[in-house]
Every structure is written in C-alpha cells, then in structure tokens.
Design a protein around this motif. Structure first.
Motif, PDB file in Angstrom:
ATOM      1  N   MET A   1       0.809  -1.194   0.000  1.00  0.00           N
ATOM      2  CA  MET A   1       0.000   0.000   0.000  1.00  0.00           C
ATOM      3  C   MET A   1       0.851   1.255   0.000  1.00  0.00           C
ATOM      4  SD  MET A   1      -3.578  -0.514   1.750  1.00  0.00           S
ATOM      5  CE  MET A   1      -3.094  -0.121   3.403  1.00  0.00           C
ATOM      6  N   GLU A   2       2.129   1.080   0.181  1.00  0.00           N
ATOM      7  CA  GLU A   2       3.017   2.242   0.169  1.00  0.00           C
ATOM      8  C   GLU A   2       3.057   2.904  -1.200  1.00  0.00           C
ATOM      9  OE1 GLU A   2       5.070  -1.478  -0.767  1.00  0.00           O
ATOM     10  OE2 GLU A   2       4.058  -0.879   1.048  1.00  0.00           O
ATOM     11  N   LYS A   3       2.564   2.233  -2.240  1.00  0.00           N
ATOM     12  CA  LYS A   3       2.539   2.805  -3.583  1.00  0.00           C
ATOM     13  C   LYS A   3       1.372   3.762  -3.784  1.00  0.00           C
ATOM     14  CE  LYS A   3       4.548  -1.362  -5.570  1.00  0.00           C
ATOM     15  NZ  LYS A   3       4.321  -2.467  -6.508  1.00  0.00           N
ATOM     16  N   ILE A   4       0.357   3.673  -2.932  1.00  0.00           N
ATOM     17  CA  ILE A   4      -0.805   4.541  -3.052  1.00  0.00           C
ATOM     18  C   ILE A   4      -0.431   5.945  -2.601  1.00  0.00           C
ATOM     19  CG2 ILE A   4      -3.143   4.980  -2.226  1.00  0.00           C
ATOM     20  CD1 ILE A   4      -3.505   1.928  -1.998  1.00  0.00           C
ATOM     21  N   GLU A   5      -0.732   6.924  -3.451  1.00  0.00           N
ATOM     22  CA  GLU A   5      -0.404   8.321  -3.171  1.00  0.00           C
ATOM     23  C   GLU A   5      -1.604   9.006  -2.526  1.00  0.00           C
ATOM     24  OE1 GLU A   5       0.353  12.344  -5.788  1.00  0.00           O
ATOM     25  OE2 GLU A   5       1.091  10.443  -6.574  1.00  0.00           O
ATOM     26  N   HIS A   6      -1.339   9.797  -1.492  1.00  0.00           N
ATOM     27  CA  HIS A   6      -2.388  10.543  -0.798  1.00  0.00           C
ATOM     28  C   HIS A   6      -2.189  12.026  -1.048  1.00  0.00           C
ATOM     29  CE1 HIS A   6      -3.928   7.060   1.413  1.00  0.00           C
ATOM     30  NE2 HIS A   6      -2.674   6.644   1.331  1.00  0.00           N
ATOM     31  N   THR A   7      -3.236  12.667  -1.534  1.00  0.00           N
ATOM     32  CA  THR A   7      -3.183  14.100  -1.801  1.00  0.00           C
ATOM     33  C   THR A   7      -4.485  14.741  -1.337  1.00  0.00           C
ATOM     34  OG1 THR A   7      -3.992  13.746  -4.056  1.00  0.00           O
ATOM     35  CG2 THR A   7      -1.615  13.909  -3.786  1.00  0.00           C
ATOM     36  N   THR A   8      -4.460  16.059  -1.299  1.00  0.00           N
ATOM     37  CA  THR A   8      -5.650  16.836  -0.986  1.00  0.00           C
ATOM     38  C   THR A   8      -5.940  17.732  -2.177  1.00  0.00           C
ATOM     39  OG1 THR A   8      -5.140  16.788   1.367  1.00  0.00           O
ATOM     40  CG2 THR A   8      -6.666  18.493   0.618  1.00  0.00           C
ATOM     41  N   VAL A   9      -7.208  17.730  -2.596  1.00  0.00           N
ATOM     42  CA  VAL A   9      -7.639  18.519  -3.743  1.00  0.00           C
ATOM     43  C   VAL A   9      -8.692  19.516  -3.276  1.00  0.00           C
ATOM     44  CG1 VAL A   9      -8.821  18.388  -5.976  1.00  0.00           C
ATOM     45  CG2 VAL A   9      -7.167  16.636  -5.352  1.00  0.00           C
ATOM     46  N   ALA A  10      -8.524  20.781  -3.655  1.00  0.00           N
ATOM     47  CA  ALA A  10      -9.544  21.787  -3.375  1.00  0.00           C
ATOM     48  C   ALA A  10     -10.649  21.632  -4.415  1.00  0.00           C
ATOM     49  CB  ALA A  10      -8.941  23.185  -3.432  1.00  0.00           C
ATOM     50  N   THR A  11     -11.873  21.422  -3.950  1.00  0.00           N
ATOM     51  CA  THR A  11     -12.999  21.239  -4.848  1.00  0.00           C
ATOM     52  C   THR A  11     -14.290  21.727  -4.195  1.00  0.00           C
ATOM     53  OG1 THR A  11     -14.329  19.620  -6.073  1.00  0.00           O
ATOM     54  CG2 THR A  11     -13.237  18.814  -4.101  1.00  0.00           C
ATOM     55  N   ASN A  12     -15.051  22.495  -4.923  1.00  0.00           N
ATOM     56  CA  ASN A  12     -16.403  22.872  -4.503  1.00  0.00           C
ATOM     57  C   ASN A  12     -16.445  23.465  -3.092  1.00  0.00           C
ATOM     58  OD1 ASN A  12     -19.185  23.063  -5.048  1.00  0.00           O
ATOM     59  ND2 ASN A  12     -19.601  21.090  -4.097  1.00  0.00           N
ATOM     60  N   GLY A  13     -15.414  24.230  -2.729  1.00  0.00           N
ATOM     61  CA  GLY A  13     -15.389  24.897  -1.435  1.00  0.00           C
ATOM     62  C   GLY A  13     -14.877  24.065  -0.277  1.00  0.00           C
ATOM     63  N   ILE A  14     -14.415  22.842  -0.538  1.00  0.00           N
ATOM     64  CA  ILE A  14     -13.843  22.006   0.524  1.00  0.00           C
ATOM     65  C   ILE A  14     -12.496  21.459   0.063  1.00  0.00           C
ATOM     66  CG2 ILE A  14     -16.092  21.324   1.455  1.00  0.00           C
ATOM     67  CD1 ILE A  14     -15.572  18.527   0.115  1.00  0.00           C
ATOM     68  N   ASN A  15     -11.751  20.900   1.016  1.00  0.00           N
ATOM     69  CA  ASN A  15     -10.526  20.162   0.705  1.00  0.00           C
ATOM     70  C   ASN A  15     -10.847  18.680   0.811  1.00  0.00           C
ATOM     71  OD1 ASN A  15      -8.677  22.372   0.352  1.00  0.00           O
ATOM     72  ND2 ASN A  15      -8.946  22.738   2.531  1.00  0.00           N
ATOM     73  N   MET A  16     -10.611  17.952  -0.263  1.00  0.00           N
ATOM     74  CA  MET A  16     -10.952  16.539  -0.339  1.00  0.00           C
ATOM     75  C   MET A  16      -9.691  15.687  -0.364  1.00  0.00           C
ATOM     76  SD  MET A  16     -13.194  14.569  -3.250  1.00  0.00           S
ATOM     77  CE  MET A  16     -14.786  14.763  -2.470  1.00  0.00           C
ATOM     78  N   HIS A  17      -9.625  14.728   0.539  1.00  0.00           N
ATOM     79  CA  HIS A  17      -8.527  13.768   0.560  1.00  0.00           C
ATOM     80  C   HIS A  17      -8.796  12.698  -0.488  1.00  0.00           C
ATOM     81  CE1 HIS A  17      -6.971   9.796   1.904  1.00  0.00           C
ATOM     82  NE2 HIS A  17      -5.845  10.492   1.899  1.00  0.00           N
ATOM     83  N   ILE A  18      -7.768  12.379  -1.275  1.00  0.00           N
ATOM     84  CA  ILE A  18      -7.893  11.278  -2.232  1.00  0.00           C
ATOM     85  C   ILE A  18      -6.685  10.357  -2.120  1.00  0.00           C
ATOM     86  CG2 ILE A  18      -9.300  12.593  -3.863  1.00  0.00           C
ATOM     87  CD1 ILE A  18      -6.805  12.729  -5.695  1.00  0.00           C
ATOM     88  N   ALA A  19      -6.963   9.097  -2.369  1.00  0.00           N
ATOM     89  CA  ALA A  19      -5.919   8.080  -2.509  1.00  0.00           C
ATOM     90  C   ALA A  19      -5.931   7.689  -3.975  1.00  0.00           C
ATOM     91  CB  ALA A  19      -6.224   6.882  -1.626  1.00  0.00           C
ATOM     92  N   SER A  20      -4.771   7.641  -4.607  1.00  0.00           N
ATOM     93  CA  SER A  20      -4.740   7.314  -6.032  1.00  0.00           C
ATOM     94  C   SER A  20      -3.464   6.566  -6.387  1.00  0.00           C
ATOM     95  CB  SER A  20      -4.869   8.583  -6.883  1.00  0.00           C
ATOM     96  OG  SER A  20      -3.792   9.455  -6.638  1.00  0.00           O
TER      97      SER A  20
END
Length: 155
Positions: free
Chosen positions: A1-20
């Motif tokens: 799972m160390e290959k999964i990247e975690h980022t935060t994206v600003a969208t629609n007035g909130i900050n959304m955490h994504i794993a990709s």
C-alpha cells in the motif's frame, strides 16, 4: 500500500482527501457508510496493475476530507459538485464509476445528473431508489428494517 499516493484537492469549497495510484483510464471509487477510501485499497492496487488510474476519495464529511458544519451542505448536489470538481482538477473528462453502499446511491445520481462524465457504472449493495417526497430515506429504512438497522442506529 506504500505505492498509493495521498493528496488533498480543493474542490467545490472544501478540501478533499484522495488516494490514487496508476495511469491510464480513470476509475473513481465511492465508499459506503461508515467507510473511507481505505475500503478500496485492494481494488486500487489490483486494477492499477492492469493499467488503470484508480482514485478513491474520502467523501464530504468523512476521513480527511473537510466536514462542513451546516447539515444543509450535504445534499447530493454538493457531493456531486465535489466529485465533478475533483475529476476536473485531475484533468479527467470521464470515469469508470464504482460505488458501494452510500457511495452507490451517490453514483446512481451522478449517472443521472452528469451522464456526460461517466463511461460506465458498477454498483454494489444498493439498487436505485427514487426519492420519495413524502418520506425521508431514514424513515423508509426504519419502516423496512426497524430501529436496529445500522442506518437508523446512527441517526
């Protein structure tokens, strides 16, 4: 799972955490209740190894994504706005959409309201249930399954 990247994206007035993870055609995974992106960890790894770009956000109010205080900011229109903003910010035109439980309900509406952004849909656990203007979804669940049903217990 160390290959999964975690980022935060600003969208629609909130900050959304994504794993990709991965490159290629995009698959957007929508988690259920009470779950997070983590529910999709095995699918992310498996399908990315087959040439897909796999994206699993924490939906509005869950995990590391912002949770607005006002309950009126949790309509399906807000959540779909979050998701459209997410895929726009990632430069994605259309996604393969996969939903489970609560995420499946969101996915049904995503396909109905923004079919231009969806290549195909895979849903698990939830059939489409049109909105009933006379009863809330919680009351319908209570009528069908009783007060001990997990959705009713969390109210």
């Amino acid at each position: 799972m160390e290959k999964i990247e975690h980022t935060t994206v600003a969208t629609n007035g909130i900050n959304m955490h994504i794993a990709s993870i991965g490159t290629g055609p995009a698959i957007l995974f929508l988690h259920g209740f009470p779950e997070l992106w983590y529910s999709w960890r095995h699918q992310l790894l498996s399908l990315s190894s087959l040439g897909y770009r796999c994206i699993a956000p924490d939906l509005r109010g869950y995990g590391d994504t912002d949770a607005p205080k006002n309950s009126r900011e949790y309509t399906v229109f807000h959540i779909l706005g979050d998701l459209v903003g997410l895929i726009d910010s990632l430069g994605i035109d259309k996604v393969f959409l996969v939903g489970h439980d609560w995420g499946a309900m969101v996915a049904w509406y995503f396909c109905m309201l923004r079919p231009d952004r969806i290549k195909s849909l895979v849903n698990m656990s939830i059939v489409f249930q049109p909105r009933n203007p006379h009863k809330s979804s919680v009351q319908i669940s209570r009528d069908l399954f009783g007060d001990d049903y997990y959705i009713c217990r969390f109210q």
